[in-house]
Design a protein around this motif. Structure first.
Motif, PDB file in Angstrom:
ATOM      1  N   LEU A 104       0.953  -1.717  -2.960  1.00 20.68           N
ATOM      2  CA  LEU A 104       1.981  -1.250  -1.946  1.00 20.68           C
ATOM      3  C   LEU A 104       2.241   0.021  -2.048  1.00 20.68           C
ATOM      4  N   HIS A 105       2.147   0.731  -2.868  1.00 22.16           N
ATOM      5  CA  HIS A 105       1.878   2.337  -2.614  1.00 22.16           C
ATOM      6  C   HIS A 105       0.945   2.828  -2.457  1.00 22.16           C
ATOM      7  N   LEU A 106      -0.840   2.378  -1.909  1.00 24.62           N
ATOM      8  CA  LEU A 106      -1.581   2.724  -1.392  1.00 24.62           C
ATOM      9  C   LEU A 106      -1.152   2.159   0.207  1.00 24.62           C
ATOM     10  N   LEU A 107      -0.927   1.079   0.794  1.00 24.76           N
ATOM     11  CA  LEU A 107       0.152   0.802   2.355  1.00 24.76           C
ATOM     12  C   LEU A 107       1.238   1.512   2.467  1.00 24.76           C
ATOM     13  N   ILE A 108       2.374   2.153   2.033  1.00 26.80           N
ATOM     14  CA  ILE A 108       3.013   3.032   1.974  1.00 26.80           C
ATOM     15  C   ILE A 108       2.016   4.898   2.700  1.00 26.80           C
ATOM     16  N   GLY A 109       1.287   5.072   1.644  1.00 26.74           N
ATOM     17  CA  GLY A 109       0.496   5.903   1.445  1.00 26.74           C
ATOM     18  C   GLY A 109      -0.394   6.139   3.058  1.00 26.74           C
ATOM     19  N   SER A 110      -0.477   4.589   4.098  1.00 28.36           N
ATOM     20  CA  SER A 110      -1.807   4.569   4.301  1.00 28.36           C
ATOM     21  C   SER A 110      -0.957   4.384   5.814  1.00 28.36           C
ATOM     22  N   LEU A 111      -0.147   3.430   5.839  1.00 31.20           N
ATOM     23  CA  LEU A 111       0.720   3.094   7.088  1.00 31.20           C
ATOM     24  C   LEU A 111       2.432   4.000   7.552  1.00 31.20           C
ATOM     25  N   PHE A 159      -3.737 -19.680   4.505  1.00 27.00           N
ATOM     26  CA  PHE A 159      -2.475 -19.282   4.404  1.00 27.00           C
ATOM     27  C   PHE A 159      -3.393 -17.019   3.316  1.00 27.00           C
ATOM     28  N   GLU A 160      -2.647 -16.428   3.457  1.00 24.46           N
ATOM     29  CA  GLU A 160      -3.763 -15.391   3.140  1.00 24.46           C
ATOM     30  C   GLU A 160      -2.091 -14.600   2.827  1.00 24.46           C
ATOM     31  N   PHE A 161      -2.256 -13.144   1.802  1.00 24.97           N
ATOM     32  CA  PHE A 161      -1.558 -12.148   2.054  1.00 24.97           C
ATOM     33  C   PHE A 161      -1.586 -11.520   3.000  1.00 24.97           C
ATOM     34  N   THR A 162      -0.807 -10.643   3.563  1.00 25.93           N
ATOM     35  CA  THR A 162      -1.098  -9.691   5.003  1.00 25.93           C
ATOM     36  C   THR A 162      -0.927  -8.495   4.324  1.00 25.93           C
ATOM     37  N   PRO A 163      -1.514  -7.488   4.627  1.00 24.93           N
ATOM     38  CA  PRO A 163      -2.956  -7.703   4.992  1.00 24.93           C
ATOM     39  C   PRO A 163      -3.621  -8.240   3.581  1.00 24.93           C
ATOM     40  N   SER A 164      -4.377  -8.615   4.432  1.00 23.12           N
ATOM     41  CA  SER A 164      -5.466  -9.295   3.534  1.00 23.12           C
ATOM     42  C   SER A 164      -6.307  -8.350   2.583  1.00 23.12           C
ATOM     43  N   PRO A 165      -7.260  -9.119   2.031  1.00 22.22           N
ATOM     44  CA  PRO A 165      -7.823  -7.771   0.616  1.00 22.22           C
ATOM     45  C   PRO A 165      -8.833  -7.199   1.704  1.00 22.22           C
ATOM     46  N   GLU A 166      -9.695  -7.694   2.572  1.00 18.87           N
ATOM     47  CA  GLU A 166     -10.097  -7.210   2.927  1.00 18.87           C
ATOM     48  C   GLU A 166      -9.724  -6.095   3.959  1.00 18.87           C
ATOM     49  N   GLU A 167      -8.785  -6.363   4.673  1.00 18.99           N
ATOM     50  CA  GLU A 167      -8.185  -5.239   5.535  1.00 18.99           C
ATOM     51  C   GLU A 167      -7.067  -4.318   4.555  1.00 18.99           C
ATOM     52  N   THR A 168      -7.281  -4.355   3.462  1.00 19.80           N
ATOM     53  CA  THR A 168      -6.027  -3.029   2.731  1.00 19.80           C
ATOM     54  C   THR A 168      -7.070  -2.171   2.883  1.00 19.80           C
ATOM     55  N   LYS A 169      -8.641  -2.968   2.094  1.00 19.20           N
ATOM     56  CA  LYS A 169      -9.400  -1.790   1.411  1.00 19.20           C
ATOM     57  C   LYS A 169      -9.398  -0.794   3.152  1.00 19.20           C
ATOM     58  N   ILE A 172      -6.735   1.688   3.551  1.00 14.66           N
ATOM     59  CA  ILE A 172      -6.523   3.115   3.047  1.00 14.66           C
ATOM     60  C   ILE A 172      -7.965   3.195   2.870  1.00 14.66           C
ATOM     61  N   LYS A 173      -9.641   3.664   3.574  1.00 18.90           N
ATOM     62  CA  LYS A 173     -10.176   3.587   3.821  1.00 18.90           C
ATOM     63  C   LYS A 173     -10.054   4.584   5.208  1.00 18.90           C
ATOM     64  N   GLU A 174      -9.383   4.505   5.869  1.00 20.31           N
ATOM     65  CA  GLU A 174      -8.851   4.721   7.462  1.00 20.31           C
ATOM     66  C   GLU A 174      -7.777   5.924   7.636  1.00 20.31           C
ATOM     67  N   ASN A 175      -6.485   5.904   6.713  1.00 15.01           N
ATOM     68  CA  ASN A 175      -5.833   6.259   7.037  1.00 15.01           C
ATOM     69  C   ASN A 175      -5.108   6.824   5.659  1.00 15.01           C
ATOM     70  N   TYR A 176      -5.602   6.789   4.083  1.00 14.32           N
ATOM     71  CA  TYR A 176      -4.908   6.644   3.152  1.00 14.32           C
ATOM     72  C   TYR A 176      -4.596   8.252   3.361  1.00 14.32           C
ATOM     73  N   THR A 177      -3.029   9.171   3.066  1.00 13.07           N
ATOM     74  CA  THR A 177      -3.231  10.714   3.276  1.00 13.07           C
ATOM     75  C   THR A 177      -2.842  10.874   1.452  1.00 13.07           C
ATOM     76  N   THR A 178      -2.674  10.747   0.612  1.00 14.10           N
ATOM     77  CA  THR A 178      -2.207  11.048  -1.006  1.00 14.10           C
ATOM     78  C   THR A 178      -3.416  11.187  -1.392  1.00 14.10           C
ATOM     79  N   ARG A 179      -3.361  12.676  -1.625  1.00 11.92           N
ATOM     80  CA  ARG A 179      -4.565  13.452  -1.795  1.00 11.92           C
ATOM     81  C   ARG A 179      -4.835  13.004  -3.989  1.00 11.92           C
ATOM     82  N   ARG A 180      -3.870  13.286  -4.402  1.00 13.19           N
ATOM     83  CA  ARG A 180      -4.379  13.749  -5.765  1.00 13.19           C
ATOM     84  C   ARG A 180      -3.871  12.488  -6.486  1.00 13.19           C
ATOM     85  N   ASN A 181      -4.612  11.759  -7.373  1.00 18.04           N
ATOM     86  CA  ASN A 181      -4.953  10.316  -7.816  1.00 18.04           C
ATOM     87  C   ASN A 181      -4.646  10.017  -9.210  1.00 18.04           C
TER      88      ASN A 181
END
Length: 274
Positions: A104-111, A159-169, A172-181
């Motif tokens: 959820l935090h990764l999605l928040i930081g990406s979307l 039936f699958e999670f939205t976004p799916s595991p592959e979509e989630t990756k 993150i690859k394209e949009n995640y902005t939080t630098r320090r992790n």
């Protein structure tokens, strides 16, 4: 300090906070984070962090959950700024998640457009639905067959999670902005996927990603310290009690120490040397 329910969040507020931690728990235990993660969150609050733990109910739509918890968090921050004596406007904000809470935090930081001083991601898990939930491979066929038959849905629909595991990756690859992790995995955790997340984040922000492997398992962040008061005479029962306390507590103590060190290395160094 006492936990307070505010605008759908559970809040633990020190008198002069030095930072804000937005906490999201794992699936099924996230509905009462102030109880299930009490010890860890209270220890961080005593160090000066304003804890905002947002409960949620797990559904298949993880993007919608991410938006829901973000709205709850931001609405509360606005009210704290306007209606309390807490000056939180300029405090650094850290996201902290366990298991599904990491996603959820990764999605928040990406979307969504958010500013975070960093994210702490503990026991990241991004499995597909049938592997993420025990026995779901047995439950899903009966549920989906019933839904498809009653609602006349395409029988080939999966039936699958939205976004799916592959979509989630990909997100993150394209949009995640939080630098320090800070990424934390445990030595005895067979459903952890931290090592699949690490190269993605390292590729985005080289030299900004810290990864630790600690003793424990997937449930370590939920551990509670065991209170054992020794009587006037130290007995064999007291010895057993102290051993049980140390055995159950050492992993959660180690987790808290490493999180504290990463959040504020200078303060942690001073507090441990005094």
């Amino acid at each position: 300090m006492e936990w307070q329910e505010r605008n759908g969040n559970w809040v633990l507020a020190p008198s002069q906070p030095i930072g804000i931690i937005h906490f999201l728990g794992g699936a099924f235990v996230a509905t009462a984070p102030h109880v299930t993660y009490r010890w860890l969150l209270e220890r961080l609050a005593y160090q000066g962090y304003l804890i905002i733990a947002t409960p949620f109910i797990n559904t298949l739509d993880h993007k919608n959950i991410a938006l829901y918890v973000l709205n709850k968090f931001e609405n509360l921050l606005q009210k704290l700024d306007n209606n309390t004596g807490l000056d939180v406007k300029y405090l650094p904000i850290y996201g902290m998640g366990h298991s599904m809470g990491c996603k959820l935090h990764l999605l928040i930081g990406s979307l969504f457009e958010v500013e975070r001083a960093g994210n702490i991601l503990i026991s990241f898990n991004n499995y597909p639905l049938q592997k993420a939930i025990p026995f779901m491979d047995q439950i899903i066929p009966s549920i989906t067959d019933n839904i498809k038959n009653n609602w006349k849905i395409d029988p080939n629909l999966q039936f699958e999670f939205t976004p799916s595991p592959e979509e989630t990756k990909d997100i993150i690859k394209e949009n995640y902005t939080t630098r320090r992790n800070l990424l934390i995995k445990f030595s005895n955790d067979n459903i952890d996927q931290t090592l699949t997340l690490q190269p993605i984040l390292t590729n985005l922000f080289p030299n900004m990603i810290s990864t630790l492997t600690l003793q424990g398992n997937h449930l370590t962040p939920l551990a509670q310290d065991i209170e054992w008061e020794v009587g006037e005479v130290f007995t064999p029962l007291d010895a057993i009690g102290q051993w049980v306390k140390q055995s159950f507590s050492k992993d959660i103590y180690s987790l808290e120490k490493e999180v504290s060190r990463w959040l504020n290395p200078a303060q942690y160094s001073v507090s441990t040397n005094n």
